[in-house]
Design a protein around this motif. Structure first.
Motif, PDB file in Angstrom:
ATOM      1  N   GLY A   1       8.137   1.327 -12.126  1.00  0.00           N
ATOM      2  CA  GLY A   1       7.415   1.363 -11.151  1.00  0.00           C
ATOM      3  C   GLY A   1       6.040   1.164 -11.630  1.00  0.00           C
ATOM      4  O   GLY A   1       5.676   0.990 -12.867  1.00  0.00           O
ATOM      5  N   ILE A   2       4.966   0.916 -10.754  1.00  0.00           N
ATOM      6  CA  ILE A   2       3.722   0.716 -10.795  1.00  0.00           C
ATOM      7  C   ILE A   2       2.819   1.592  -9.798  1.00  0.00           C
ATOM      8  O   ILE A   2       3.396   1.973  -8.707  1.00  0.00           O
ATOM      9  CB  ILE A   2       3.010  -0.860 -10.757  1.00  0.00           C
ATOM     10  N   GLY A   3       1.416   1.852 -10.134  1.00  0.00           N
ATOM     11  CA  GLY A   3       0.681   2.380  -8.996  1.00  0.00           C
ATOM     12  C   GLY A   3      -0.464   1.540  -8.704  1.00  0.00           C
ATOM     13  O   GLY A   3      -0.747   0.591  -9.416  1.00  0.00           O
ATOM     14  N   ASP A   4      -0.965   1.790  -7.499  1.00  0.00           N
ATOM     15  CA  ASP A   4      -2.031   1.050  -7.062  1.00  0.00           C
ATOM     16  C   ASP A   4      -2.733   1.754  -6.021  1.00  0.00           C
ATOM     17  O   ASP A   4      -2.272   1.700  -4.800  1.00  0.00           O
ATOM     18  CB  ASP A   4      -1.455  -0.338  -6.488  1.00  0.00           C
ATOM     19  N   PHE A   5      -3.435   2.772  -6.152  1.00  0.00           N
ATOM     20  CA  PHE A   5      -4.292   3.822  -5.226  1.00  0.00           C
ATOM     21  C   PHE A   5      -4.824   3.044  -4.374  1.00  0.00           C
ATOM     22  O   PHE A   5      -6.553   3.246  -4.897  1.00  0.00           O
ATOM     23  CB  PHE A   5      -4.652   4.922  -6.042  1.00  0.00           C
ATOM     24  N   VAL A   6      -5.051   2.577  -3.559  1.00  0.00           N
ATOM     25  CA  VAL A   6      -5.915   1.762  -2.529  1.00  0.00           C
ATOM     26  C   VAL A   6      -5.788   1.992  -1.111  1.00  0.00           C
ATOM     27  O   VAL A   6      -4.545   2.382  -0.767  1.00  0.00           O
ATOM     28  CB  VAL A   6      -6.056   0.048  -2.843  1.00  0.00           C
ATOM     29  N   PRO A   7      -6.777   2.099  -0.303  1.00  0.00           N
ATOM     30  CA  PRO A   7      -6.657   2.238   1.085  1.00  0.00           C
ATOM     31  C   PRO A   7      -5.893   0.998   1.723  1.00  0.00           C
ATOM     32  O   PRO A   7      -5.957   0.092   1.258  1.00  0.00           O
ATOM     33  CB  PRO A   7      -7.814   2.618   1.579  1.00  0.00           C
ATOM     34  N   PHE A   8      -5.368   1.308   2.878  1.00  0.00           N
ATOM     35  CA  PHE A   8      -4.574   0.197   3.580  1.00  0.00           C
ATOM     36  C   PHE A   8      -5.273  -1.121   3.857  1.00  0.00           C
ATOM     37  O   PHE A   8      -4.698  -2.132   3.632  1.00  0.00           O
ATOM     38  CB  PHE A   8      -4.093   0.503   4.949  1.00  0.00           C
ATOM     39  N   PRO A   9      -6.505  -1.136   4.136  1.00  0.00           N
ATOM     40  CA  PRO A   9      -7.450  -2.478   4.382  1.00  0.00           C
ATOM     41  C   PRO A   9      -7.534  -3.356   3.066  1.00  0.00           C
ATOM     42  O   PRO A   9      -7.706  -4.350   3.197  1.00  0.00           O
ATOM     43  CB  PRO A   9      -8.650  -1.941   4.779  1.00  0.00           C
ATOM     44  N   GLU A  10      -7.233  -2.562   1.879  1.00  0.00           N
ATOM     45  CA  GLU A  10      -7.457  -3.376   0.632  1.00  0.00           C
ATOM     46  C   GLU A  10      -5.938  -3.702  -0.082  1.00  0.00           C
ATOM     47  O   GLU A  10      -6.158  -4.368  -1.173  1.00  0.00           O
ATOM     48  CB  GLU A  10      -8.295  -2.454  -0.490  1.00  0.00           C
ATOM     49  N   ILE A  11      -5.278  -3.619   0.754  1.00  0.00           N
ATOM     50  CA  ILE A  11      -3.670  -4.328   0.296  1.00  0.00           C
ATOM     51  C   ILE A  11      -3.573  -5.461   0.653  1.00  0.00           C
ATOM     52  O   ILE A  11      -3.524  -5.836   2.066  1.00  0.00           O
ATOM     53  CB  ILE A  11      -2.790  -3.356   0.973  1.00  0.00           C
ATOM     54  N   THR A  12      -3.543  -6.308  -0.303  1.00  0.00           N
ATOM     55  CA  THR A  12      -3.578  -7.898  -0.283  1.00  0.00           C
ATOM     56  C   THR A  12      -2.006  -8.199   0.108  1.00  0.00           C
ATOM     57  O   THR A  12      -0.951  -7.371  -0.462  1.00  0.00           O
ATOM     58  CB  THR A  12      -4.128  -8.615  -1.117  1.00  0.00           C
ATOM     59  N   SER A  13      -1.666  -9.293   0.344  1.00  0.00           N
ATOM     60  CA  SER A  13      -0.028  -9.955   0.368  1.00  0.00           C
ATOM     61  C   SER A  13       0.501 -10.111  -1.025  1.00  0.00           C
ATOM     62  O   SER A  13       1.587  -9.766  -1.397  1.00  0.00           O
ATOM     63  CB  SER A  13      -0.002 -11.388   1.026  1.00  0.00           C
ATOM     64  N   GLU A  14      -0.475 -10.353  -2.053  1.00  0.00           N
ATOM     65  CA  GLU A  14       0.048 -10.259  -3.275  1.00  0.00           C
ATOM     66  C   GLU A  14       0.368  -8.844  -3.916  1.00  0.00           C
ATOM     67  O   GLU A  14       1.378  -8.584  -4.712  1.00  0.00           O
ATOM     68  CB  GLU A  14      -1.202 -10.802  -4.417  1.00  0.00           C
ATOM     69  N   LYS A  15      -0.471  -7.932  -3.531  1.00  0.00           N
ATOM     70  CA  LYS A  15      -0.258  -6.554  -3.971  1.00  0.00           C
ATOM     71  C   LYS A  15       1.015  -5.777  -3.152  1.00  0.00           C
ATOM     72  O   LYS A  15       1.769  -5.320  -3.821  1.00  0.00           O
ATOM     73  CB  LYS A  15      -1.557  -5.640  -3.413  1.00  0.00           C
ATOM     74  N   TRP A  16       1.095  -6.374  -1.932  1.00  0.00           N
ATOM     75  CA  TRP A  16       2.344  -5.832  -1.253  1.00  0.00           C
ATOM     76  C   TRP A  16       3.602  -6.231  -2.035  1.00  0.00           C
ATOM     77  O   TRP A  16       4.554  -5.708  -2.290  1.00  0.00           O
ATOM     78  CB  TRP A  16       2.511  -6.449   0.164  1.00  0.00           C
ATOM     79  N   ASP A  17       3.745  -7.476  -2.101  1.00  0.00           N
ATOM     80  CA  ASP A  17       4.812  -8.388  -2.943  1.00  0.00           C
ATOM     81  C   ASP A  17       5.077  -7.692  -4.261  1.00  0.00           C
ATOM     82  O   ASP A  17       6.254  -7.410  -4.718  1.00  0.00           O
ATOM     83  CB  ASP A  17       4.720  -9.810  -2.802  1.00  0.00           C
ATOM     84  N   ARG A  18       4.017  -7.617  -5.002  1.00  0.00           N
ATOM     85  CA  ARG A  18       4.337  -7.070  -6.339  1.00  0.00           C
ATOM     86  C   ARG A  18       5.006  -5.617  -6.412  1.00  0.00           C
ATOM     87  O   ARG A  18       5.765  -5.275  -7.059  1.00  0.00           O
ATOM     88  CB  ARG A  18       3.055  -7.174  -7.105  1.00  0.00           C
ATOM     89  N   MET A  19       4.481  -4.904  -5.549  1.00  0.00           N
ATOM     90  CA  MET A  19       5.009  -3.488  -5.437  1.00  0.00           C
ATOM     91  C   MET A  19       6.502  -3.427  -4.997  1.00  0.00           C
ATOM     92  O   MET A  19       7.251  -2.547  -5.650  1.00  0.00           O
ATOM     93  CB  MET A  19       3.991  -2.604  -4.396  1.00  0.00           C
ATOM     94  N   LEU A  20       6.605  -4.133  -4.114  1.00  0.00           N
ATOM     95  CA  LEU A  20       7.993  -4.194  -3.415  1.00  0.00           C
ATOM     96  C   LEU A  20       8.681  -4.959  -4.560  1.00  0.00           C
ATOM     97  O   LEU A  20      10.183  -4.192  -4.690  1.00  0.00           O
ATOM     98  CB  LEU A  20       8.212  -4.831  -2.331  1.00  0.00           C
ATOM     99  N   ASP A  21       8.536  -5.597  -5.027  1.00  0.00           N
ATOM    100  CA  ASP A  21       9.405  -6.513  -6.247  1.00  0.00           C
ATOM    101  C   ASP A  21       9.809  -5.538  -7.249  1.00  0.00           C
ATOM    102  O   ASP A  21      10.874  -5.399  -7.657  1.00  0.00           O
ATOM    103  CB  ASP A  21       8.539  -7.678  -6.810  1.00  0.00           C
ATOM    104  N   ILE A  22       8.647  -4.760  -7.892  1.00  0.00           N
ATOM    105  CA  ILE A  22       9.066  -3.844  -9.141  1.00  0.00           C
ATOM    106  C   ILE A  22       9.832  -2.870  -8.507  1.00  0.00           C
ATOM    107  O   ILE A  22      10.774  -2.198  -9.199  1.00  0.00           O
ATOM    108  CB  ILE A  22       7.795  -3.648  -9.607  1.00  0.00           C
ATOM    109  N   HIS A  23       9.496  -1.964  -7.527  1.00  0.00           N
ATOM    110  CA  HIS A  23      10.124  -0.650  -7.175  1.00  0.00           C
ATOM    111  C   HIS A  23      11.506  -0.826  -6.443  1.00  0.00           C
ATOM    112  O   HIS A  23      12.548  -0.446  -6.680  1.00  0.00           O
ATOM    113  CB  HIS A  23       9.035   0.248  -5.979  1.00  0.00           C
ATOM    114  N   LEU A  24      11.421  -1.778  -5.210  1.00  0.00           N
ATOM    115  CA  LEU A  24      12.571  -1.916  -4.572  1.00  0.00           C
ATOM    116  C   LEU A  24      13.553  -2.945  -5.029  1.00  0.00           C
ATOM    117  O   LEU A  24      14.549  -2.637  -5.075  1.00  0.00           O
ATOM    118  CB  LEU A  24      12.148  -2.131  -3.040  1.00  0.00           C
ATOM    119  N   LYS A  25      12.913  -4.207  -5.219  1.00  0.00           N
ATOM    120  CA  LYS A  25      13.922  -5.239  -5.585  1.00  0.00           C
ATOM    121  C   LYS A  25      14.348  -4.724  -7.195  1.00  0.00           C
ATOM    122  O   LYS A  25      15.517  -5.307  -7.337  1.00  0.00           O
ATOM    123  CB  LYS A  25      13.230  -6.598  -5.669  1.00  0.00           C
TER     124      LYS A  25
END
Length: 327
Positions: free
Chosen positions: A170-194
């Protein structure tokens, strides 16, 4: 004084001494009769012992109370309970993954340490071997399906099976909701969930064929309660892991494959070092235990879920969080 001399003069409610004696003798006879009726084949399972022997074997504790005698079967150490097991731990080059790998190796498993690059995996292997454990390193990105398939193909060819799979990468990325980009979202779910999905798919067929296997997916307390810091992409990925765990557990249980998850709170790892001091202090203030978790505490929780002691546990998510969230 007639018949009254054979009785105790006692307060109301206390039976005469002769009556108590008759009751005790009756109970002893009943116990002996029960012992005789149970065949020797089954008597050891019920641990039926005549009353007189139970009483004579009782010993006072240090506090002065009376404790039952030691059972016939004495529990043995669990330090080698995973001997000859093949365990794969993803994301084990550092942090919680490294601690999990160390505990499993300490308990006898041959641990295959995964990381995206070989160097941290080999460092972890050296530590485990230095402690007398068995381990080997392998590098692949859990989010890349072809890499996962190829890696597990090599593992199965070399070791013949995978008994234990720990999806920890897994990876961490401590950011508030407005700073979550589409790329950040995809990368997070790709590593943890996928990534967890990919590895489960890679081992499932061989576990089904052998009707044996243990899978533990590492989720997070954030996946249960949300995250007050923000981190919606991390929270969504970890909540998805809990859902994946339950669904796969339902499918795999008939094949005697235990699938469970662990939801850690905040632990003292490299990941928490990325948090600001204020953020870390705020988080610790919400933990009833008043401290960060120690990585080996997660390792011991994992070791329990992959042991025979957890053979009747399916689809559960074990919270290890210092009391910060209670189901």
């Amino acid at each position: 004084m007639g018949t009254s001399s054979r009785r105790l003069i006692s307060p109301r409610g206390i039976a005469p001494a002769c009556s108590v004696s008759r009751v005790m003798r009756s109970k002893q006879r009943s116990t002996r009769d029960l012992t005789r009726r149970i065949s020797p084949r089954y008597r050891r399972f019920w641990n039926v012992v005549p009353l007189a022997r139970r009483v004579s074997n009782c010993k006072p504790s240090a506090a002065g109370s009376t404790l039952a005698s030691t059972p016939e079967k004495v529990m043995t150490s669990n330090r080698r309970e995973l001997s000859d097991k093949i365990a794969v731990v993803t994301g084990a080059g550092r942090g919680l993954g490294r601690a999990i790998a160390s505990v499993l190796a300490e308990r006898g498993a041959h641990v295959i340490v995964n990381d995206r690059s070989l160097e941290p995996a080999e460092e972890a292997v050296e530590i485990i071997r230095g402690q007398g454990g068995q381990a080997s390193a392998i590098a692949f990105d859990v989010s890349q399906t072809t890499e996962v398939e190829a890696a597990f193909g090599r593992i199965l060819a070399e070791h013949g099976r995978v008994d234990i799979l720990i999806n920890n990468a897994g990876i961490g990325d401590f950011v508030p909701f407005p700073e979550i980009t589409s790329e950040k979202w995809d990368r997070m779910l790709d590593i943890h969930l996928k990534g967890s999905f990919n590895c489960c798919q890679a081992v499932l067929a061989s576990m089904k064929a052998r009707k044996s296997g243990k899978i533990v997916n590492i989720s997070s307390v954030a996946g249960k309660r949300g995250d007050f810091i923000g981190n919606a992409h991390y929270t969504a990925a970890k909540a998805g892991i809990i859902g994946l765990t339950k669904s796969l557990a339902l499918y795999a249980a008939p094949f005697e494959i235990n699938v469970n998850a662990i939801a850690p709170g905040l632990f003292a790892t490299e990941l928490t070092s990325e948090m600001s001091a204020d953020m870390k202090a705020t988080t610790i203030s919400r933990i009833p235990a008043g401290r960060l978790g120690r990585p080996e505490e997660i390792g011991r929780a994992v070791a329990f879920l992959v042991s025979d002691d957890a053979s009747y546990i399916f689809g559960e998510t074990l919270s290890v969080n210092g009391g910060s969230y209670m189901d």
